[in-house]
Design a protein around this motif. Structure first.
Motif, PDB file in Angstrom:
ATOM      1  N   ARG A   1       0.817  -1.221   0.000  1.00 59.26           N
ATOM      2  CA  ARG A   1       0.000   0.000   0.000  1.00 59.26           C
ATOM      3  C   ARG A   1       0.849   1.269   0.000  1.00 59.26           C
ATOM      4  O   ARG A   1       0.318   2.378  -0.139  1.00 59.26           O
ATOM      5  N   LYS A   2       2.174   1.109   0.190  1.00 57.36           N
ATOM      6  CA  LYS A   2       3.111   2.232   0.177  1.00 57.36           C
ATOM      7  C   LYS A   2       2.743   3.283   1.225  1.00 57.36           C
ATOM      8  O   LYS A   2       2.927   4.497   1.031  1.00 57.36           O
ATOM      9  N   ARG A   3       2.286   2.804   2.369  1.00 59.43           N
ATOM     10  CA  ARG A   3       1.829   3.733   3.400  1.00 59.43           C
ATOM     11  C   ARG A   3       1.935   3.067   4.769  1.00 59.43           C
ATOM     12  O   ARG A   3       1.607   1.894   4.931  1.00 59.43           O
ATOM     13  N   VAL A   4       2.423   3.826   5.751  1.00 55.71           N
ATOM     14  CA  VAL A   4       2.488   3.346   7.125  1.00 55.71           C
ATOM     15  C   VAL A   4       1.834   4.406   8.012  1.00 55.71           C
ATOM     16  O   VAL A   4       1.962   5.608   7.753  1.00 55.71           O
ATOM     17  N   ILE A   5       1.107   3.973   9.033  1.00 53.01           N
ATOM     18  CA  ILE A   5       0.357   4.899   9.892  1.00 53.01           C
ATOM     19  C   ILE A   5       1.024   4.999  11.260  1.00 53.01           C
ATOM     20  O   ILE A   5       1.193   4.005  11.956  1.00 53.01           O
ATOM     21  N   VAL A   6       1.384   6.219  11.620  1.00 53.99           N
ATOM     22  CA  VAL A   6       2.048   6.491  12.897  1.00 53.99           C
ATOM     23  C   VAL A   6       1.066   7.174  13.842  1.00 53.99           C
ATOM     24  O   VAL A   6       0.464   8.194  13.492  1.00 53.99           O
ATOM     25  N   GLY A   7       0.905   6.634  15.029  1.00 52.44           N
ATOM     26  CA  GLY A   7       0.065   7.257  16.042  1.00 52.44           C
ATOM     27  C   GLY A   7       0.869   8.218  16.898  1.00 52.44           C
ATOM     28  O   GLY A   7       2.013   7.931  17.248  1.00 52.44           O
TER      29      GLY A   7
ATOM     30  N   PHE B   1       0.210  10.387   9.644  1.00 46.93           N
ATOM     31  CA  PHE B   1       0.218  10.580  11.094  1.00 46.93           C
ATOM     32  C   PHE B   1      -1.213  10.670  11.617  1.00 46.93           C
ATOM     33  O   PHE B   1      -2.011  11.463  11.123  1.00 46.93           O
ATOM     34  N   GLN B   2      -1.509   9.846  12.623  1.00 43.86           N
ATOM     35  CA  GLN B   2      -2.855   9.766  13.175  1.00 43.86           C
ATOM     36  C   GLN B   2      -2.847  10.191  14.646  1.00 43.86           C
ATOM     37  O   GLN B   2      -2.320   9.483  15.499  1.00 43.86           O
ATOM     38  N   PRO B   3      -3.435  11.354  14.975  1.00 43.88           N
ATOM     39  CA  PRO B   3      -3.534  11.752  16.384  1.00 43.88           C
ATOM     40  C   PRO B   3      -4.405  10.748  17.151  1.00 43.88           C
ATOM     41  O   PRO B   3      -5.458  10.318  16.663  1.00 43.88           O
ATOM     42  N   ILE B   4      -3.943  10.367  18.333  1.00 41.55           N
ATOM     43  CA  ILE B   4      -4.667   9.388  19.147  1.00 41.55           C
ATOM     44  C   ILE B   4      -4.717   9.852  20.594  1.00 41.55           C
ATOM     45  O   ILE B   4      -3.995  10.752  21.003  1.00 41.55           O
ATOM     46  N   ASP B   5      -5.606   9.216  21.358  1.00 38.54           N
ATOM     47  CA  ASP B   5      -5.643   9.403  22.809  1.00 38.54           C
ATOM     48  C   ASP B   5      -4.421   8.677  23.367  1.00 38.54           C
ATOM     49  O   ASP B   5      -4.344   7.451  23.306  1.00 38.54           O
ATOM     50  N   TRP B   6      -3.469   9.428  23.907  1.00 41.94           N
ATOM     51  CA  TRP B   6      -2.194   8.835  24.309  1.00 41.94           C
ATOM     52  C   TRP B   6      -2.364   7.778  25.398  1.00 41.94           C
ATOM     53  O   TRP B   6      -1.554   6.866  25.513  1.00 41.94           O
ATOM     54  N   SER B   7      -3.409   7.883  26.200  1.00 36.08           N
ATOM     55  CA  SER B   7      -3.625   6.889  27.244  1.00 36.08           C
ATOM     56  C   SER B   7      -4.082   5.553  26.664  1.00 36.08           C
ATOM     57  O   SER B   7      -4.062   4.534  27.354  1.00 36.08           O
ATOM     58  N   MET B   8      -4.481   5.549  25.374  1.00 36.12           N
ATOM     59  CA  MET B   8      -4.970   4.327  24.716  1.00 36.12           C
ATOM     60  C   MET B   8      -4.020   3.870  23.613  1.00 36.12           C
ATOM     61  O   MET B   8      -4.382   3.065  22.761  1.00 36.12           O
ATOM     62  N   LYS B   9      -2.798   4.373  23.631  1.00 38.56           N
ATOM     63  CA  LYS B   9      -1.874   4.165  22.508  1.00 38.56           C
ATOM     64  C   LYS B   9      -1.573   2.699  22.209  1.00 38.56           C
ATOM     65  O   LYS B   9      -1.581   2.278  21.042  1.00 38.56           O
ATOM     66  N   GLU B  10      -1.290   1.891  23.235  1.00 41.36           N
ATOM     67  CA  GLU B  10      -0.981   0.474  22.994  1.00 41.36           C
ATOM     68  C   GLU B  10      -2.195  -0.292  22.486  1.00 41.36           C
ATOM     69  O   GLU B  10      -2.062  -1.205  21.675  1.00 41.36           O
ATOM     70  N   THR B  11      -3.381   0.102  22.927  1.00 40.57           N
ATOM     71  CA  THR B  11      -4.613  -0.535  22.438  1.00 40.57           C
ATOM     72  C   THR B  11      -4.829  -0.218  20.969  1.00 40.57           C
ATOM     73  O   THR B  11      -5.193  -1.094  20.170  1.00 40.57           O
TER      74      THR B  11
ATOM     75  N   VAL C   1      -2.910  15.170  39.352  1.00 43.52           N
ATOM     76  CA  VAL C   1      -3.979  15.552  38.420  1.00 43.52           C
ATOM     77  C   VAL C   1      -3.547  15.081  37.037  1.00 43.52           C
ATOM     78  O   VAL C   1      -2.435  15.393  36.594  1.00 43.52           O
ATOM     79  N   LEU C   2      -4.411  14.337  36.348  1.00 41.86           N
ATOM     80  CA  LEU C   2      -4.080  13.795  35.034  1.00 41.86           C
ATOM     81  C   LEU C   2      -4.604  14.701  33.926  1.00 41.86           C
ATOM     82  O   LEU C   2      -5.750  15.150  33.972  1.00 41.86           O
ATOM     83  N   TYR C   3      -3.756  14.935  32.925  1.00 41.24           N
ATOM     84  CA  TYR C   3      -4.122  15.801  31.799  1.00 41.24           C
ATOM     85  C   TYR C   3      -4.003  15.031  30.489  1.00 41.24           C
ATOM     86  O   TYR C   3      -3.140  14.169  30.342  1.00 41.24           O
ATOM     87  N   ASP C   4      -4.859  15.386  29.540  1.00 37.86           N
ATOM     88  CA  ASP C   4      -4.775  14.774  28.210  1.00 37.86           C
ATOM     89  C   ASP C   4      -3.524  15.244  27.477  1.00 37.86           C
ATOM     90  O   ASP C   4      -2.929  14.483  26.710  1.00 37.86           O
ATOM     91  N   THR C   5      -3.151  16.507  27.690  1.00 34.79           N
ATOM     92  CA  THR C   5      -1.978  17.082  27.027  1.00 34.79           C
ATOM     93  C   THR C   5      -1.211  17.959  28.002  1.00 34.79           C
ATOM     94  O   THR C   5      -1.776  18.497  28.965  1.00 34.79           O
TER      95      THR C   5
END
Length: 283
Positions: free
Chosen positions: A42-48, A86-96, A181-185
């Protein structure tokens, strides 16, 4: 009525088994399937990534995605004629996200540690990092003990959370309620730090140095490095089954070091050549 109850009881027994079986099959596929041929076709790789993590991968004011890891990933896969999405993701769910196949790689200031190594495979190291404490000078907090009874912020899913849990006596047991305190970013954490809603942030040194340097009130911050917090290494995270992908990335990083491109990227984003590339860990 009894028949209906029996059916519901059967459903309650069967559904968890099916869900467990589905999870096991997803994990097994992630641990055993080599996807390089599909990526190559597919000549494409997706990075989270977390697209607010300066200087590794972040949005400029015009929305353009830039950063050290963005440039590095593109330079590696350019060697193989493969485009990087490049695909923005919820960093707390990165391995999933990685295990489920939503993305192919985690390449965004991703620190190597034992808990993550149980879930993913890592490329060779390409950058050094550590966790540091960021405070405001007016708070007069000069070390970890200064956070006693104070409120600490940390990004959810970050290495900072792992450090707090694995070495609670260093900081977690000192802070208010023994809970950060936990933050998304991190930018959201800085907003609260500036407003004194929290008094410190435990975060990546690479991020802190770049972010603070580019703030108009940069002199108002203090950073503290504890010798008790170990040196970390950034690497690319991937599914354990992707052995060929790992080999290609490791070779690509090595080529960039040999031809000088890695040095140029280091100088572009950090103002100096960090001159660090770990040994090739391809097996």
């Amino acid at each position: 009525m009894k028949k209906a109850k029996a059916i519901w009881l059967l459903i309650l027994l069967v559904v968890p088994v099916l869900l467990l079986s589905g999870c096991e099959s997803v994990t097994k596929r992630a641990d055993t399937q080599d996807t390089w041929n599909r990526i190559e076709r597919r000549k494409r790789v997706i990075v989270g990534l977390d697209d607010s993590f300066v200087p590794m991968g972040f949005r400029q004011k015009n929305g353009k995605l830039v950063g050290y890891d963005v440039d590095l990933a593109r330079a590696v896969f350019k060697q193989y004629g493969i485009k990087v999405d490049f695909q923005p993701i919820d960093w707390s769910m990165k391995e999933t996200e990685l295990k489920n196949g939503t993305i192919d790689l985690l390449w965004n200031g991703y620190s190597v540690n034992p808990s993550r190594a149980k879930k993913v495979a890592f490329s060779r190291y390409y950058l050094e990092n550590r966790q540091i404490l960021v405070t405001k000078k007016k708070g007069n907090i000069k070390n970890l003990n200064g956070m006693t009874g104070k409120i600490l912020g940390v990004q959810n899913g970050s290495t900072g959370v792992t450090v707090l849990d694995e070495k609670p006596k260093l900081l977690k047991d000192k802070i208010k309620n023994h809970t950060p305190v936990l933050y998304d970013t991190f930018p959201n954490a800085f907003i609260d730090l500036n407003a004194n809603r929290i008094q410190g942030i435990l975060m990546d040194e690479v991020y802190a140095n770049y972010y603070i340097k580019h703030q108009p009130n940069s002199n108002s911050y203090r950073t503290y490095i504890s010798k008790e917090l170990p040196m970390e290494h950034f690497a690319v995270g991937m599914r354990k089954g992707d052995k060929t992908l790992k080999k290609k990335i490791n070779q690509g990083l090595g080529n960039l070091q040999k031809n000088g491109e890695l040095r140029k990227l280091n100088e572009k984003w950090f103002g100096q050549d960090n001159n660090y590339l770990g040994p090739d860990n391809t097996k």
